[in-house]
Every structure is written in structure tokens, then in C-alpha cells.
Design a protein around this motif. Structure first.
Motif: not given
Length: 338
Positions: A74-99
Motif C-alpha cells: 500500500p502506498r503512503w504519504e509523508p507523515g505516515a507510520h507503520l505498526d510493527l509486530v516484534l518477535p515477542s508479540g509487542v506492537v510498536r509504531q515507527y514513522s516511514l522515512c523512505g520513498d
């Protein structure tokens, strides 16, 4: 600051590539913003994806960048973020900084937080190239809005959501950036930012002098960084757009919560949360981020008035539900369908 041109930016409406966004900005002295739905904010929430970690590299002192590859993302626009489900199962949010135009991969970066809740350490020490991670999103609650000019304030890792904005605006739009950090070595993407902005970028190591910042009255102000920096900016510029990945703490009074289906009534203390109180009686209650971002702990509200403190639910959802990890009661009592 040089005299500012009148510009307007369409953000959070159509799915634009960086080149298309810049072309539209530069083509017109005033670009009205249509009232269209932002495809990367609110609900419906994007389906979960399994992406391959193809790069795990250090991009600054204490900062790791991940490249997560897939197909037809899915495409995104500047300012968007992802929820990452880490190996332990916890969810953390990180801003998209690519293209944003790259539909083959997402790029995020995170700083190691000593004494934090463990998510950043897990990214740094347990996530590795060749591993698959579940991601949710992208979502955008920090979109680039229409403005005559822009002033950006970034503290350290807070540059990540702002960097795609600067790339999108390019040379045809008036903007300035104040980028501060503990040291130049600790500031991710510093070299790119300085090349991108030239004399429009002010780099400060240590505490910035916000009172010396030149902010025109018509400028949109964006800030992301440590809570202390954002609070200081918000005090000076109440209209500022902020990106927070920790709950904005505020004092609250104690109140009661009735769990209708369970037949139990709980007291939520002024320094506690509904989630903590509920889990003393119902320990299997699902939760994850504990910050009001992921939606795992969403519960239906049958009675009472909610003080919503989350960063996820739409206005319609807030009519009959809440995220019990951060939101509280405005009334003396809440009744939940639990």
C-alpha cells in the motif's frame, strides 16, 4: 527569513508520488484542498502484511534502520507510520522515512531507548536480516496540510516523519527546519537533510533556543522529537502539528468501571488505567502497545462519558467504544461490555 510565497499542499487525499506532489505544489500559487478521505488514516485499518527484513543497519549513533520488503505494498504519504509486530508479540509504531513511491519496501528507523519498555532494544538486538515481521498500516495522523509556508522542528529520531515531507516539498516551497540532537553523530539522516535544505536547515547540538525561531504567522509548524521539546514547542505555538508515539500524560480523577457481562465493578485510580484495573479481574484481556495506537484493547462502552486519549479511533468509533489502555472517564462511572 525570505518573503514567503503563497502555497497550498494537498496531503492526505489522493495517493500521490513524491514527483507528482512537488509538481502540483509548484504549478499553482494556491491549491484548494478538496474534502476527501485520507486513505492512510483512521479506519478501515489496513490488513496485516508479512514483510522480509532485507536490511538492518546503523545510520547514526544508537539508531538502526530497517528495510522491509514485499510486493505491491500500500502506498503512503509523508507523515505516515507503520505498526510493527516484534518477535515477542509487542506492537510498536515507527514513522516511514523512505520513498512513498516505492511499493516494494518500507523503511523505518528507531533509536535505542535505554530504560524504555523494550521495543527499541528488541529491534536493535533481536530483529535481523532474513527475518519476517508482521506490519499493519500504513496510517497517517501527521499529514502535510495546506499552508503558505512551513517550519519543521525535529529532535533526534523525530526527523523520521519529517524527512519525507522535506523531500516532497523540494525547492519550490518555502520551508525551514530546526534539527537538534545530542551530537551530530547521534542525528540520523543529517547529511541528507543538510544537502536537501542548505541554508534552510539549522542544526543545533544541545538545547535549542526556541524563542529565537522565526515563525511567520501563516506558517504550518510541525514538530516531532522528545516529549520535552514537543511540550515547549506546543506552549509557544498551540497550532503546532505533533507526532507522538507515547501517550500524552494528563492528570485524571478516580472513577468506577462496571464490567456488565462479568458482573464486576472496579475502581480506576487517578494514577492507574482502565486496562490495569480490568486485568486484575480479567487477566486474559488482550492488549499490546499500552499507548493508544494499536487498537488491541478496544472495548465497547455501554454507558458513561469517555475522555478519549488515543491516537487511533475515528469520531464514529469513539461514539460507542474506547481504548482502555489510555482513555479515561469524564463521568464518575463507565459501563463496559465485558
Amino acid at each position: 527569513m525570505a518573503k514567503l510565497r503563497t502555497v497550498a499542499v494537498l496531503a492526505g487525499a489522493a495517493l500521490l508520488t513524491r514527483r507528482a506532489l512537488r509538481r502540483r505544489i509548484q504549478a499553482s500559487p494556491l491549491w484548494p484542498m478538496p474534502a476527501l478521505e485520507n486513505p492512510t488514516s483512521g479506519r478501515p485499518r489496513s490488513r496485516a502484511l508479512r514483510l522480509l527484513v532485507t536490511a538492518h543497519e546503523t545510520v547514526a549513533e544508537g539508531v538502526v534502520q530497517l528495510r522491509l520488503e514485499g510486493r505491491d505494498l500500500p502506498r503512503w504519504e509523508p507523515g505516515a507510520h507503520l505498526d510493527l509486530v516484534l518477535p515477542s508479540g509487542v506492537v510498536r509504531q515507527y514513522s516511514l522515512c523512505g520513498d512513498p513511491a516505492d511499493t516494494s519496501a518500507y523503511t523505518v528507523a528507531t533509536r535505542l531507548v535505554e530504560g524504555g519498555r523494550g521495543g527499541s532494544r528488541e529491534v536493535h538486538e533481536q530483529v535481523a536480516e532474513g527475518m519476517e515481521l508482521e506490519v499493519r498500516g500504513p496510517r497517517n495522523r501527521f499529514p502535510l496540510v495546506a499552508a503558505r509556508s512551513y517550519v519543521f522542528i525535529a529532535g533526534g529520531i523525530g526527523i523520521t516523519p519529517i524527512l519525507p515531507m522535506l523531500r516532497a516539498l523540494g525547492d519550490g516551497v518555502e520551508w525551514r527546519l530546526l534539527y537538534c540532537g545530542r551530537s551530530r553523530e547521534s542525528m540520523p539522516f543529517l547529511e541528507e537533510v543538510e544537502k536537501l535544505g542548505g541554508d534552510r536547515v539549522t542544526v543545533v547540538t544541545g538545547r535549542p533556543d526556541l524563542d529565537a525561531l522565526d515563525v511567520p504567522g501563516e506558517a504550518a509548524v510541525y514538530c516531532c522529537g522528545p516529549e520535552g521539546l514537543m511540550a515547549a514547542v506546543e506552549e509557544r505555538y498551540p497550532q503546532v502539528h505533533l507526532e507522538r508515539f507515547t501517550p500524552h500524560a494528563a492528570p485524571g480523577a478516580a472513577f468506577e468501571v462496571e464490567l456488565r457481562r462479568s458482573g464486576r465493578t472496579l475502581t480506576v485510580g487517578a494514577d492507574s488505567t482502565v486496562l490495569a484495573a480490568v486485568r486484575t479481574e480479567l487477566p486474559d484481556t488482550a492488549y499490546s502497545c499500552e499507548q493508544g495506537f494499536c487498537g488491541t484493547c478496544q472495548q465497547r462502552v455501554l454507558e458513561g462519558e469517555v475522555e478519549h486519549r488515543d491516537e487511533l479511533l475515528t469520531d464514529a468509533e469513539r461514539g460507542d467504544s474506547m481504548l482502555i489502555c489510555v482513555s479515561r472517564a469524564r463521568s464518575e462511572r463507565l459501563v463496559l461490555d465485558m
